[in-house]
Design an enzyme around this catalytic site. Sequence first.
Site, PDB file in Angstrom:
ATOM      1  N   ASP A 193      -9.701  21.735  36.737  1.00 16.28           N
ATOM      2  CA  ASP A 193      -8.908  21.971  37.933  1.00 16.28           C
ATOM      3  C   ASP A 193      -9.433  21.014  39.017  1.00 16.28           C
ATOM      4  O   ASP A 193     -10.563  20.511  38.907  1.00 16.28           O
ATOM      5  CB  ASP A 193      -9.087  23.438  38.347  1.00 16.28           C
ATOM      6  CG  ASP A 193      -8.398  23.739  39.652  1.00 16.28           C
ATOM      7  OD1 ASP A 193      -7.236  23.335  39.809  1.00 16.28           O
ATOM      8  OD2 ASP A 193      -9.028  24.379  40.520  1.00 16.28           O
ATOM      9  N   ASP A 206      -8.516  21.078  43.088  1.00 13.25           N
ATOM     10  CA  ASP A 206      -8.841  21.689  44.380  1.00 13.25           C
ATOM     11  C   ASP A 206      -9.891  22.787  44.176  1.00 13.25           C
ATOM     12  O   ASP A 206      -9.708  23.689  43.363  1.00 13.25           O
ATOM     13  CB  ASP A 206      -7.593  22.331  45.014  1.00 13.25           C
ATOM     14  CG  ASP A 206      -6.526  21.302  45.400  1.00 13.25           C
ATOM     15  OD1 ASP A 206      -6.890  20.284  46.016  1.00 13.25           O
ATOM     16  OD2 ASP A 206      -5.346  21.522  45.079  1.00 13.25           O
TER      17      ASP A 206
END
Length: 324
Positions: A27, A29
């Site tokens: 991932d 952010d």
Amino acid sequence: MAQPKYLTGDTAALNEFLDKFDTFLLDCDGVLWSGDHVFEGVPETIKLLQSKGKRTVFVTNNSTKSRAEYHAKLTSKGIPCQVEDIFGSSYSAAIYIARILKLEPPRNKVFVLGEAGIEIELKSEGIEYVGGTDPAYRKLGMAPEDFEGIASGATLDPNVGVVLAGLDFHVNYYKLAHAHGYLRGNHVSAEDKATAKDGGKALFLATNIDSTLPMYHNFFPGAGSASVVALSNMIGEQPLALGKPSQAMLDAVEGKFQLDRARTCMIGDRLNTDIQFGVQGNLGGTLAVLTGVNKKEDWEKPDAPAVPAYYVDGLSDLRGAASS
Ligand SMILES: [Mg+2]
């Protein structure tokens, strides 16, 4: 349920962890960065993984950027990658619409409630759209003729078959009212309604339903809060969301990279998207980082959406394995 194993500072456990996997799905952010601030040691950590022959794939729910824009951001931050190594929820949604839904003309256009990232990926799959970043929709207030046009369908595009909602930094009543008009089928004539699938109502899709967006060491409204939930409330239905934890996204990633799920680990900061994505997808492992949305106490709650197999304070703690 087994407690997650804490890897920070434990060289032997880190080595064992890295040996278990060939591919890491990361991932972005809250894992690599918060807004424009890259967490310390992240580029070096990605390089270390790559130097050990690991494949690094960036899987993000943030729909505001296209893969090309993500590629530019990653490389500008010193994180080596190819455009092919990036999988965003906009891309996932575009693939779903183009290759799985395969909407029949004429009702094969998409009304976009979102930013340019969605538009670019739709375009790359040859899908026509309206709304999005078109300045005509960045209008404040409603005139009587705006209500009238949406209610009668006169100002709506009769060829819209899908409403795709993502994070929209310019969300306003005017756009929401258009999206709602399509979801109600206002744009379909009475005679077509009788024969159209679902009475001509547009299909409700979302790039992702994240409630918050980690930025600048703080949290801001995410797609789930700023646009998707408003539409869900209006029609009393949830969208099909194509970002994590949707398994449609994992299937697409698997198809593209020929993953061995048992030798793949999902790394993320969010339990109800990243970790759930990996657990539901039967990946070999899931690793939570504590630099983003969720903390240790969140997976210790009895109603935790998912529990990671491993956790570290931050991604760069994986470098601890290099010292052995
Ligand atoms: Mg995140």
